[in-house]
Structure formats: C-alpha cells, structure tokens
Design an enzyme around this catalytic site. Sequence first.
Site, mmCIF file in Angstrom:
data_model
loop_
_atom_site.group_PDB
_atom_site.id
_atom_site.type_symbol
_atom_site.label_atom_id
_atom_site.label_comp_id
_atom_site.label_asym_id
_atom_site.label_seq_id
_atom_site.Cartn_x
_atom_site.Cartn_y
_atom_site.Cartn_z
ATOM 1 N NE ARG A 9 -3.219 52.203 29.174
ATOM 2 C CZ ARG A 9 -3.766 53.123 28.291
ATOM 3 N NH1 ARG A 9 -3.005 53.497 27.388
ATOM 4 N NH2 ARG A 9 -4.677 53.842 28.698
ATOM 5 C CB SER A 60 3.688 62.974 22.323
ATOM 6 O OG SER A 60 2.396 63.535 22.936
ATOM 7 N NE ARG A 80 -6.246 65.413 17.704
ATOM 8 C CZ ARG A 80 -5.843 64.481 18.657
ATOM 9 N NH1 ARG A 80 -6.946 63.883 19.435
ATOM 10 N NH2 ARG A 80 -4.530 64.559 18.732
ATOM 11 C CE LYS A 114 0.396 56.873 26.148
ATOM 12 N NZ LYS A 114 0.220 58.077 25.420
ATOM 13 N NE ARG A 149 -6.802 53.247 25.029
ATOM 14 C CZ ARG A 149 -7.761 53.549 24.337
ATOM 15 N NH1 ARG A 149 -8.890 52.928 24.118
ATOM 16 N NH2 ARG A 149 -7.871 54.910 24.058
ATOM 17 C CG ASP A 161 -4.046 54.835 23.398
ATOM 18 O OD1 ASP A 161 -2.980 54.995 24.079
ATOM 19 O OD2 ASP A 161 -4.595 55.759 22.500
ATOM 20 C CE LYS A 172 -10.031 57.571 25.296
ATOM 21 N NZ LYS A 172 -8.921 58.684 25.611
ATOM 22 C CB SER A 173 -8.209 60.834 19.171
ATOM 23 O OG SER A 173 -7.102 60.446 19.774
HETATM 24 C C1 S3P Z 1 -3.854 60.787 22.010
HETATM 25 C C2 S3P Z 1 -2.452 60.600 21.714
HETATM 26 C C3 S3P Z 1 -1.639 59.474 22.602
HETATM 27 C C4 S3P Z 1 -2.685 58.407 23.067
HETATM 28 C C5 S3P Z 1 -3.980 58.984 23.733
HETATM 29 C C6 S3P Z 1 -4.646 60.296 22.590
HETATM 30 C C7 S3P Z 1 -4.278 61.879 21.308
HETATM 31 O O1 S3P Z 1 -0.990 60.093 23.678
HETATM 32 O O2 S3P Z 1 -2.181 57.601 23.835
HETATM 33 O O3 S3P Z 1 -4.812 58.060 24.232
HETATM 34 O O4 S3P Z 1 -5.760 62.049 21.126
HETATM 35 O O5 S3P Z 1 -3.642 62.792 20.614
HETATM 36 P P1 S3P Z 1 0.311 60.830 23.478
HETATM 37 O O6 S3P Z 1 0.399 61.802 22.156
HETATM 38 O O7 S3P Z 1 0.905 61.397 24.587
HETATM 39 O O8 S3P Z 1 1.482 59.700 23.162
#
Ligand code: S3P
Length: 434
Positions: free
Chosen positions: A350, A167, A27, A346, A392, A319, A22-23
């Site tokens: 959580r 983050s 991007r 989140k 989640r 996560d 997903k991340s």
């Molecule tokens: C993510 C970063 C994390 C994560 C989120 C996805 C990302 O958040 O919890 O599910 O894709 O960069 P934070 O950067 O706010 O910790």
Amino acid sequence: MTTVRVDPAAHLSGELTTPADKSLSHRAAILGAMASGPVRVRGYLDAADTNSTLAAVQQLGARIERDGDALVIRGVGLRGAAASEEPIDVGNAGTLMRLLPGWLAAQDGRSFTLDGDASIRRRPVDRIAEPLRRMGAGVEATDGRLPPFTVSGARLWAVTYEMPVASAQVKSCVLLAALGADGETTVSEPAPSRDHTERMLAAAGVDVRREGRHITVRGVEELALDELVVPGDPSSAAFPLAAALIVPGSRVVLRGVGVNWTRSGFVRIVQRMGGDVRGKLEEPGDEIATSEPIADLEVVAGALQGTVVEPAEVPLAIDELPLVALLGCFAEGETVVRGAQELRLKESDRIASVVDGLGGLGASIEATDDGFVVTGTGGLRGGTIKTHGDHRLAMLGAVAGLASREGVEVDGMEAAEVSYPRFETDLQSLFTSR
Ligand code: S3P
C-alpha cells in the site's frame, strides 16, 4: 475485471448506515466456533472476507444457522476443531489467516493447512509462526514464511512474548492460543493496536488484563459467550467520511460507527487537519471494556491543513492511511506519514499502490521507506487507477473520482466486495452530479 467510472460530484448529502465491522466479524465467528454453547451474533458482516471465515469454521465442525438478522454459531469447544483433509481456504482474508492458527495450535495431535488467493500467498505468516512455535505448536510455511502453511496442534504452554511489530493480528493470534495453554501468557505490544479480541475475551468471562503495553490472559476450559453485537466498521465509514470532507458543500451523517479508541485514529488525524467531524469518540483507558462503543458521525466539507502522522498513531489508523494521502492532496502544505512500513504487507504493497495510484491521478506524492509525503495542490485532476485487487485501493479511487476535476476510472472495482459490497450504491445515494 470491472472498470467503473466515477464522475465528479457537485456535493454529497444525506446519511448512511455503515456496514458491519470486518475485524469484529472475523473474531465473532472464530470465538463462536471456539465456544461450547451457541453464540448469537447480531450484525455479522456479509462480505467476501467474513464469508471465508464462516466457511472456515464450518469446515472445522462449527454449525451456523441464520435467525432473522442474526447468526447463531454452534461451536465445537476450545479443543474440538475437526481435522480436515482439505486445506482451509482463507480467500483474501489476512485476519482470518493470522487469527485462526491461534486456535488451531491448541488442537493436540491434529494438523491443518491454510491457503488463500494470490494476494494472500505474498503475505507473511512468520510473525505468528514464531510465537506459536514457542508455545509448543508446529508451523511449516512455504519458503519458511508464506502460505500455504501447516499448523500442527499440541499441548501448549504459556509464554511471555514481546511483539516486534504493533500488529493486532499477531497479538490476537497469541491471545487465542493462550486460551488453550496452561497458565498465564503475557503479550507485549510496542504501541497500542486495536483491542477487539481483548474485549470479546473479557465478555466471554476470560481473565484478561492490560497493564500499559502488556496484556495478560489466563488459559480456560471454556468460553462463556451468549451474544455478540457487531457495530459499523470505522474503516469502511472512513471512505464516505473522506469524500464528504473534500467534495465542497457536502454534509453527510454516518450512523452506527464503531468509535473504539483503538480504531478512531483516522478521525483524530482528520480533526487535527481541521476537518469538521462531529461525534462522541471513546477516550483511552487501561481497563478492558466488554463491549464496543458506537456513535453517529457528522461530516461537513471544509479547508484542510497538512499534518504529520507519527509512528505511534499508525496502528490506530493503519487501514485508513491511504485516505490520509488522499486528504493530503486537498490540504494546504505537506502531509507526511512515518513509521508505516507495515503498509507494504497489506492486500497490496500500500505504499507503492497508493503512491502510484494517486500519482497517476495528478497528485504530488512520493514514497519513503516507511510511508509517504504528499504536497497539497488543492485538488486532483483524475484519470485511471488500478486497484491491484486491493479493496481499500478500489474505494480510494472512487472517492478520489468524486472530488476530482475530470473523474476517475477504477480498474478492478470488484475488489471492494471483500469488506464493503454496498459501497458503490451507498456513494450513489449521496451523490449530486456536477
Ligand atoms: C486487523 C489488524 C490490522 C489491519 C487489518 C485487520 C485485525 O492488521 O490492517 O485490516 O482485524 O486485527 P495488522 O494487525 O497486521 O496491522
């Protein structure tokens, strides 16, 4: 709302191909839209969150075509995002909400409003507003910190930015804005967080360097990206992985999992608990790689020991921490997570939702300000768990059900659509009834 009953399993066996990351999909869509030439994305995740990102970049002028299994994104270039009367709807996607403004900030003279669902409206954006304002953009948020919010693009200048929290979303937002700024921007993170943006930028020919906790990027005129490949999501894989650890007699193989060092904190925590997970994980290094490593993971059920997750490990397993709580219920002794106050921000709070949710299934678990403490009792009774619309939590409840004595009713199972639409079918394919 859909309530799904998950019965206890005798054991889990077989193999799964993990859904796309997903991340990385978020991007890929954003960088594809920022590029001037077409970018082919192989393995883009087809789920609610990442579909919100495709819709958002289309609203900004990018065109998306399907080519077999791949997507071809025809971007509008670094400074070519089209102004939009309608707000951009980020749905439930926090990553979209925090990354996209990095690009929008560089659209000189144009403004964009971002909004989303009820869960998004309680998630703060002040953490990105602050660095973007320092770079010269305008950001107006509801009550100073919440969506809906408006980003007013400007000619940006490079900055040195010390992040108050580790983050990856904030880091990525600043790095994307830095592409459109004159000169070199340095962003410093208190502890390492996922480095997907850095890798994709390096692959796009951007001058991006890491020295310890400092990442420096130089502004560019164009991104030179041809193709991006999205591996399996380690955060999605973590759910069947945890199930295979705690349902006795299980053996499961997870194929094509991303094993980037900054994403495999959960596997290292599990191994420290005595969990039998085999597969070649990436080693840490200072050099920024231009691709993402992939491996198959083999998981065999067995006894677990409690552990302490320290603050520096938190961003590397953020996560998956709800699953650490679940494993703690089945482990011997105490499992403690510290320094994870970010969990409160989140898709649900959580810390509260995991403690109430697992507590309701019979776990001995207590919340702390920045995490939780679980006392292992060797199992879980079962019962009903509410997802609070958090994907989640939905998947956590289903995994708990498989390993429980009485089964679990998951109230709001549809939340899993956000990241892992095939989740129930995948679990079913491994299931043998007790
Ligand atoms: C993510 C970063 C994390 C994560 C989120 C996805 C990302 O958040 O919890 O599910 O894709 O960069 P934070 O950067 O706010 O910790």
